[in-house]
Design a protein around this motif. Structure first.
Motif, PDB file in Angstrom:
ATOM      1  N   LYS A  88       1.047  -1.114  -0.119  1.00 11.21           N
ATOM      2  CA  LYS A  88       0.162  -0.027   0.185  1.00 11.21           C
ATOM      3  C   LYS A  88       0.734   1.285  -0.006  1.00 11.21           C
ATOM      4  CE  LYS A  88      -4.097  -1.968   2.443  1.00 11.21           C
ATOM      5  NZ  LYS A  88      -3.912  -3.420   2.271  1.00 11.21           N
ATOM      6  N   VAL A  89       0.451   2.250  -0.685  1.00  8.72           N
ATOM      7  CA  VAL A  89       1.216   3.133  -0.946  1.00  8.72           C
ATOM      8  C   VAL A  89       0.238   4.719  -0.975  1.00  8.72           C
ATOM      9  CG1 VAL A  89       2.717   4.833  -2.656  1.00  8.72           C
ATOM     10  CG2 VAL A  89       2.954   2.544  -2.624  1.00  8.72           C
ATOM     11  N   GLU A  90       0.738   5.683  -0.019  1.00 12.39           N
ATOM     12  CA  GLU A  90       0.023   6.709   0.257  1.00 12.39           C
ATOM     13  C   GLU A  90       0.509   8.104   0.158  1.00 12.39           C
ATOM     14  OE1 GLU A  90      -2.767   7.983   3.759  1.00 12.39           O
ATOM     15  OE2 GLU A  90      -3.727   6.633   2.661  1.00 12.39           O
ATOM     16  N   ASN A  91       0.472   9.077  -0.697  1.00 12.29           N
ATOM     17  CA  ASN A  91       1.134  10.181  -0.723  1.00 12.29           C
ATOM     18  C   ASN A  91       2.782   9.925  -1.171  1.00 12.29           C
ATOM     19  OD1 ASN A  91      -1.152  11.960  -0.303  1.00 12.29           O
ATOM     20  ND2 ASN A  91      -0.778  11.448   1.999  1.00 12.29           N
ATOM     21  N   ASP A  92       2.935   9.139  -1.893  1.00 13.05           N
ATOM     22  CA  ASP A  92       4.425   8.631  -2.348  1.00 13.05           C
ATOM     23  C   ASP A  92       5.164   7.763  -1.455  1.00 13.05           C
ATOM     24  OD1 ASP A  92       4.130   9.350  -5.348  1.00 13.05           O
ATOM     25  OD2 ASP A  92       4.732  11.226  -4.553  1.00 13.05           O
ATOM     26  N   LYS A  93       4.463   7.426  -0.336  1.00 14.46           N
ATOM     27  CA  LYS A  93       5.079   6.600   0.837  1.00 14.46           C
ATOM     28  C   LYS A  93       4.512   5.442   1.004  1.00 14.46           C
ATOM     29  CE  LYS A  93       6.817   7.638   5.404  1.00 14.46           C
ATOM     30  NZ  LYS A  93       6.959   8.746   6.476  1.00 14.46           N
ATOM     31  N   ILE A  94       5.251   4.502   1.492  1.00 10.75           N
ATOM     32  CA  ILE A  94       4.821   3.146   1.786  1.00 10.75           C
ATOM     33  C   ILE A  94       4.207   2.954   3.006  1.00 10.75           C
ATOM     34  CG2 ILE A  94       5.622   0.750   2.227  1.00 10.75           C
ATOM     35  CD1 ILE A  94       6.262   1.180  -0.647  1.00 10.75           C
ATOM     36  N   LYS A  95       2.922   2.642   3.062  1.00 10.10           N
ATOM     37  CA  LYS A  95       1.989   2.457   4.304  1.00 10.10           C
ATOM     38  C   LYS A  95       2.617   1.254   4.944  1.00 10.10           C
ATOM     39  CE  LYS A  95      -2.238   3.383   5.024  1.00 10.10           C
ATOM     40  NZ  LYS A  95      -3.163   3.911   5.189  1.00 10.10           N
ATOM     41  N   ASP A  96       2.692   1.453   6.255  1.00  9.86           N
ATOM     42  CA  ASP A  96       3.185   0.247   7.320  1.00  9.86           C
ATOM     43  C   ASP A  96       4.581  -0.210   6.536  1.00  9.86           C
ATOM     44  OD1 ASP A  96       0.808  -0.198   8.767  1.00  9.86           O
ATOM     45  OD2 ASP A  96      -0.110  -1.198   6.989  1.00  9.86           O
ATOM     46  N   PHE A  97       5.552   0.571   6.430  1.00  6.49           N
ATOM     47  CA  PHE A  97       6.859   0.489   5.738  1.00  6.49           C
ATOM     48  C   PHE A  97       7.534  -0.660   6.727  1.00  6.49           C
ATOM     49  CE2 PHE A  97      11.205   1.960   5.630  1.00  6.49           C
ATOM     50  CZ  PHE A  97      11.547   1.510   4.329  1.00  6.49           C
ATOM     51  N   LYS A  98       7.604  -0.289   8.175  1.00  5.70           N
ATOM     52  CA  LYS A  98       8.292  -1.588   8.841  1.00  5.70           C
ATOM     53  C   LYS A  98       7.469  -2.911   8.725  1.00  5.70           C
ATOM     54  CE  LYS A  98      10.307   1.327  12.488  1.00  5.70           C
ATOM     55  NZ  LYS A  98       9.691   2.923  12.833  1.00  5.70           N
ATOM     56  N   LYS A  99       6.729  -2.958   8.326  1.00  7.62           N
ATOM     57  CA  LYS A  99       5.983  -4.315   8.402  1.00  7.62           C
ATOM     58  C   LYS A  99       6.318  -4.986   6.778  1.00  7.62           C
ATOM     59  CE  LYS A  99       1.524  -4.567   9.946  1.00  7.62           C
ATOM     60  NZ  LYS A  99      -0.084  -4.459   9.643  1.00  7.62           N
ATOM     61  N   VAL A 100       6.521  -4.236   5.879  1.00  5.52           N
ATOM     62  CA  VAL A 100       6.872  -4.755   4.543  1.00  5.52           C
ATOM     63  C   VAL A 100       8.179  -4.866   4.249  1.00  5.52           C
ATOM     64  CG1 VAL A 100       4.343  -4.592   3.699  1.00  5.52           C
ATOM     65  CG2 VAL A 100       6.057  -2.586   3.483  1.00  5.52           C
ATOM     66  N   PHE A 101       8.957  -4.046   5.121  1.00  5.21           N
ATOM     67  CA  PHE A 101      10.508  -3.908   4.888  1.00  5.21           C
ATOM     68  C   PHE A 101      11.111  -5.194   4.883  1.00  5.21           C
ATOM     69  CE2 PHE A 101      14.677  -3.215   6.458  1.00  5.21           C
ATOM     70  CZ  PHE A 101      15.311  -2.144   5.463  1.00  5.21           C
ATOM     71  N   TRP A 102      11.965  -5.406   4.008  1.00  7.44           N
ATOM     72  CA  TRP A 102      13.010  -6.736   3.794  1.00  7.44           C
ATOM     73  C   TRP A 102      14.342  -6.353   4.342  1.00  7.44           C
ATOM     74  CZ3 TRP A 102      16.421  -8.114   0.305  1.00  7.44           C
ATOM     75  CH2 TRP A 102      17.099  -9.414   0.159  1.00  7.44           C
ATOM     76  N   ASN A 103      14.996  -6.769   5.184  1.00  4.76           N
ATOM     77  CA  ASN A 103      16.390  -6.292   5.473  1.00  4.76           C
ATOM     78  C   ASN A 103      17.247  -7.470   4.575  1.00  4.76           C
ATOM     79  OD1 ASN A 103      18.795  -5.790   6.386  1.00  4.76           O
ATOM     80  ND2 ASN A 103      18.412  -5.316   8.520  1.00  4.76           N
ATOM     81  N   PRO A 104      18.021  -7.010   3.897  1.00  4.76           N
ATOM     82  CA  PRO A 104      18.963  -8.050   3.068  1.00  4.76           C
ATOM     83  C   PRO A 104      19.981  -8.676   3.982  1.00  4.76           C
ATOM     84  CG  PRO A 104      19.511  -5.671   2.214  1.00  4.76           C
ATOM     85  CD  PRO A 104      18.329  -5.858   3.153  1.00  4.76           C
ATOM     86  N   LEU A 105      20.358  -7.953   5.100  1.00  5.51           N
ATOM     87  CA  LEU A 105      21.303  -8.644   5.949  1.00  5.51           C
ATOM     88  C   LEU A 105      20.792  -9.869   6.727  1.00  5.51           C
ATOM     89  CD1 LEU A 105      23.064  -5.619   7.590  1.00  5.51           C
ATOM     90  CD2 LEU A 105      24.232  -7.238   6.091  1.00  5.51           C
ATOM     91  N   ASP A 106      19.460  -9.883   6.900  1.00  2.00           N
ATOM     92  CA  ASP A 106      18.563 -11.005   7.478  1.00  2.00           C
ATOM     93  C   ASP A 106      18.871 -12.246   6.700  1.00  2.00           C
ATOM     94  OD1 ASP A 106      18.043  -9.579   9.712  1.00  2.00           O
ATOM     95  OD2 ASP A 106      15.762  -9.048   9.089  1.00  2.00           O
ATOM     96  N   GLU A 107      18.876 -12.095   5.420  1.00  2.00           N
ATOM     97  CA  GLU A 107      18.901 -13.035   4.352  1.00  2.00           C
ATOM     98  C   GLU A 107      20.318 -13.425   4.092  1.00  2.00           C
ATOM     99  OE1 GLU A 107      15.974 -14.512   3.240  1.00  2.00           O
ATOM    100  OE2 GLU A 107      15.079 -13.112   4.542  1.00  2.00           O
ATOM    101  N   ILE A 108      21.417 -12.883   4.059  1.00  2.03           N
ATOM    102  CA  ILE A 108      22.660 -12.731   3.584  1.00  2.03           C
ATOM    103  C   ILE A 108      23.518 -13.600   4.608  1.00  2.03           C
ATOM    104  CG2 ILE A 108      24.636 -11.728   2.514  1.00  2.03           C
ATOM    105  CD1 ILE A 108      22.886  -9.764   1.075  1.00  2.03           C
TER     106      ILE A 108
END
Length: 109
Positions: A88-108
């Motif tokens: 979801k995007v509102e006013n050019d900003k991701i809604k619930d950013f922390k919830k949909v954030f993917w940290n590459p360090l967690d994967e690598i």
């Protein structure tokens, strides 16, 4: 031969799952270049010509803003691609950013 910085950025961006986003800074940190978020942004502005394709729409700034949208044609395409994946995007900003954030360090690591 070692992959170029841009190629390394593209490799990480290709790992971002559908429906998730990451940031320029998170990619820079994953590459051991924490202060190079702007360089990641430059790389992403060239992602349109990369093969295989790079899901550049999934890379935003550290606040969740669609700062790269002007590298899409039309600029609204970045938001449309994210919304097609359920982000979801509102006013050019991701809604619930922390919830949909993917940290590459967690994967690598």
């Amino acid at each position: 031969m070692e992959a170029s910085f841009y190629e390394q950025v593209f490799e990480i961006a290709r790992l971002v799952p559908k429906g998730r986003v990451t940031s320029y800074g998170a990619i820079a940190k994953a590459l051991g270049a924490g202060g190079s978020a702007r360089m990641v942004g430059y790389a992403m502005s060239n992602a349109g010509i990369a093969q295989p394709k790079v899901p550049a729409h999934r890379v935003v700034n550290s606040s969740g803003l669609l700062t790269g949208k002007f590298h899409f044609s039309p600029p609204e395409l970045m938001q449309q691609l994210l919304e097609q994946e359920g982000v979801k995007v509102e006013n050019d900003k991701i809604k619930d950013f922390k919830k949909v954030f993917w940290n590459p360090l967690d994967e690598i690591i």
